[in-house]
Design a protein around this motif. Sequence first.
Motif, PDB file in Angstrom:
ATOM      1  N   MET A   1       0.545  -0.441   0.095  1.00 18.08           N
ATOM      2  CA  MET A   1       0.051  -0.011   0.001  1.00 18.08           C
ATOM      3  C   MET A   1       0.659   1.303   0.082  1.00 18.08           C
ATOM      4  N   ARG A   2       0.783   2.195  -0.561  1.00 21.75           N
ATOM      5  CA  ARG A   2       0.925   3.443  -1.402  1.00 21.75           C
ATOM      6  C   ARG A   2       0.198   4.708  -0.890  1.00 21.75           C
ATOM      7  N   ILE A   3       1.093   5.044   0.651  1.00 22.57           N
ATOM      8  CA  ILE A   3      -0.126   6.326   1.307  1.00 22.57           C
ATOM      9  C   ILE A   3       0.436   7.765   1.396  1.00 22.57           C
ATOM     10  N   GLY A   4      -0.267   8.452   0.637  1.00 22.15           N
ATOM     11  CA  GLY A   4       0.265   9.712   0.774  1.00 22.15           C
ATOM     12  C   GLY A   4       0.024  10.810   1.896  1.00 22.15           C
ATOM     13  N   LEU A   5       1.044  11.226   2.833  1.00 22.25           N
ATOM     14  CA  LEU A   5       1.177  11.970   3.804  1.00 22.25           C
ATOM     15  C   LEU A   5       1.137  13.604   2.948  1.00 22.25           C
ATOM     16  N   THR A   6      -0.158  14.061   3.776  1.00 24.35           N
ATOM     17  CA  THR A   6       0.090  15.785   3.414  1.00 24.35           C
ATOM     18  C   THR A   6      -0.742  16.724   4.730  1.00 24.35           C
ATOM     19  N   GLY A   7      -0.240  17.756   3.803  1.00 28.71           N
ATOM     20  CA  GLY A   7      -0.974  18.970   5.494  1.00 28.71           C
ATOM     21  C   GLY A   7      -0.139  19.886   4.916  1.00 28.71           C
ATOM     22  N   GLY A   8      -0.787  20.999   5.709  1.00 34.18           N
ATOM     23  CA  GLY A   8      -0.535  22.588   5.662  1.00 34.18           C
ATOM     24  C   GLY A   8       1.014  22.751   6.873  1.00 34.18           C
ATOM     25  N   LEU A 114       1.676  17.815  -1.920  1.00 32.60           N
ATOM     26  CA  LEU A 114       0.537  17.071  -2.817  1.00 32.60           C
ATOM     27  C   LEU A 114      -0.662  17.162  -3.815  1.00 32.60           C
ATOM     28  N   VAL A 115      -1.276  17.567  -2.848  1.00 36.59           N
ATOM     29  CA  VAL A 115      -1.994  18.600  -3.841  1.00 36.59           C
ATOM     30  C   VAL A 115      -2.312  19.686  -4.947  1.00 36.59           C
ATOM     31  N   GLU A 116      -1.588  20.127  -4.332  1.00 33.88           N
ATOM     32  CA  GLU A 116      -0.802  21.187  -5.230  1.00 33.88           C
ATOM     33  C   GLU A 116      -0.117  20.851  -6.953  1.00 33.88           C
ATOM     34  N   SER A 117       0.462  19.482  -6.893  1.00 32.84           N
ATOM     35  CA  SER A 117       1.617  19.417  -8.005  1.00 32.84           C
ATOM     36  C   SER A 117       0.797  18.082  -8.204  1.00 32.84           C
ATOM     37  N   ARG A 118      -0.596  17.196  -7.963  1.00 30.42           N
ATOM     38  CA  ARG A 118      -1.551  16.390  -8.741  1.00 30.42           C
ATOM     39  C   ARG A 118      -1.406  15.283  -9.336  1.00 30.42           C
ATOM     40  N   ARG A 119      -0.121  15.256  -9.180  1.00 29.49           N
ATOM     41  CA  ARG A 119       0.631  13.815 -10.271  1.00 29.49           C
ATOM     42  C   ARG A 119       0.575  12.598  -8.956  1.00 29.49           C
ATOM     43  N   TRP A 120       0.438  13.174  -7.692  1.00 35.26           N
ATOM     44  CA  TRP A 120       0.521  11.682  -7.133  1.00 35.26           C
ATOM     45  C   TRP A 120      -0.636  10.890  -6.646  1.00 35.26           C
ATOM     46  N   ARG A 121      -1.795  11.705  -6.951  1.00 39.18           N
ATOM     47  CA  ARG A 121      -2.578  11.414  -6.666  1.00 39.18           C
ATOM     48  C   ARG A 121      -3.115   9.861  -7.599  1.00 39.18           C
ATOM     49  N   ALA A 122      -2.010   9.808  -8.319  1.00 36.49           N
ATOM     50  CA  ALA A 122      -1.739   8.565  -9.737  1.00 36.49           C
ATOM     51  C   ALA A 122      -0.742   7.353  -8.977  1.00 36.49           C
ATOM     52  N   ILE A 123       0.057   8.183  -8.360  1.00 38.95           N
ATOM     53  CA  ILE A 123       1.119   7.605  -7.644  1.00 38.95           C
ATOM     54  C   ILE A 123       0.710   6.546  -6.348  1.00 38.95           C
ATOM     55  N   VAL A 124      -0.256   7.134  -5.451  1.00 34.36           N
ATOM     56  CA  VAL A 124      -0.747   6.426  -4.283  1.00 34.36           C
ATOM     57  C   VAL A 124      -1.768   6.094  -4.287  1.00 34.36           C
ATOM     58  N   ASP A 125      -2.197   5.321  -3.143  1.00 38.31           N
ATOM     59  CA  ASP A 125      -3.242   4.358  -3.309  1.00 38.31           C
ATOM     60  C   ASP A 125      -4.443   5.394  -2.506  1.00 38.31           C
ATOM     61  N   ARG A 126      -3.939   6.250  -0.981  1.00 42.16           N
ATOM     62  CA  ARG A 126      -5.055   6.605  -0.774  1.00 42.16           C
ATOM     63  C   ARG A 126      -3.900   8.113   0.089  1.00 42.16           C
ATOM     64  N   VAL A 127      -4.429   9.199   0.128  1.00 39.94           N
ATOM     65  CA  VAL A 127      -4.254  10.449   0.784  1.00 39.94           C
ATOM     66  C   VAL A 127      -4.472  10.108   2.289  1.00 39.94           C
ATOM     67  N   LEU A 128      -4.134  10.532   3.384  1.00 44.97           N
ATOM     68  CA  LEU A 128      -3.686  10.898   4.400  1.00 44.97           C
ATOM     69  C   LEU A 128      -3.627  12.770   4.650  1.00 44.97           C
ATOM     70  N   VAL A 129      -4.428  12.653   4.916  1.00 42.29           N
ATOM     71  CA  VAL A 129      -4.547  15.165   5.288  1.00 42.29           C
ATOM     72  C   VAL A 129      -4.212  15.229   6.567  1.00 42.29           C
ATOM     73  N   VAL A 130      -3.457  15.843   7.448  1.00 42.79           N
ATOM     74  CA  VAL A 130      -3.276  16.713   8.535  1.00 42.79           C
ATOM     75  C   VAL A 130      -3.415  17.396   8.297  1.00 42.79           C
ATOM     76  N   ASP A 131      -4.692  17.830   9.660  1.00 45.07           N
ATOM     77  CA  ASP A 131      -5.226  19.711   9.247  1.00 45.07           C
ATOM     78  C   ASP A 131      -5.056  20.059  10.764  1.00 45.07           C
TER      79      ASP A 131
END
Length: 200
Positions: A1-8, A114-131
Amino acid sequence: MRIGLTGGIGSGKSTVASLLVGLGAKLVDTDAIARAVAQPQGAAMPALEAEFGPSVIAADGGLDRARMRELVFADPDAKRRLEAILHPLIGAECERQAATAAAGQTLVFDVPLLVESRRWRAIVDRVLVVDASEAVQLHRVVARSGWAPEAVRAVIAQQAERSLRRAAADALIFNETLSLAELSLEVRSLWDRWAVADTR
């Protein structure tokens, strides 16, 4: 599983990354890679100097980050030119590091933009946002870094709006009043849910 982790900035994303590593994930930190390629003798330095001139080169031969930040904030085209140099190098190193994961090991890609670059959505299975709210982000970053509040606000303004990050999330951790123990429990609960889903 590939998780994309992002947050401000100041959201607590790095703490969540550390907790995921503690649960067995392999971390690929794009910020760390970006710093590495722009260190003295880093892979990006010849192209950065050729593109932006000697004014962005620090005394040690690495990138003068403060000067580069000023240029990017003042000129959107400078940001595009910077990313055109850095992103291919970062992407290649991400995949190199990902390839060293153990068989079946969960990969966590820590990607502030991650959100700004857009390409990551196709690379990861799930996106986890810390807000967290902008006020909390500001307080945390000023306290830990000593930056002036206006410098922190400038960074926040360059990042995606919270609403866009939240809309991109498969899971969201609202890390505003959580203690470390409470945050750890949230991360563990999410880890267990996703691990079960991944085996179905």
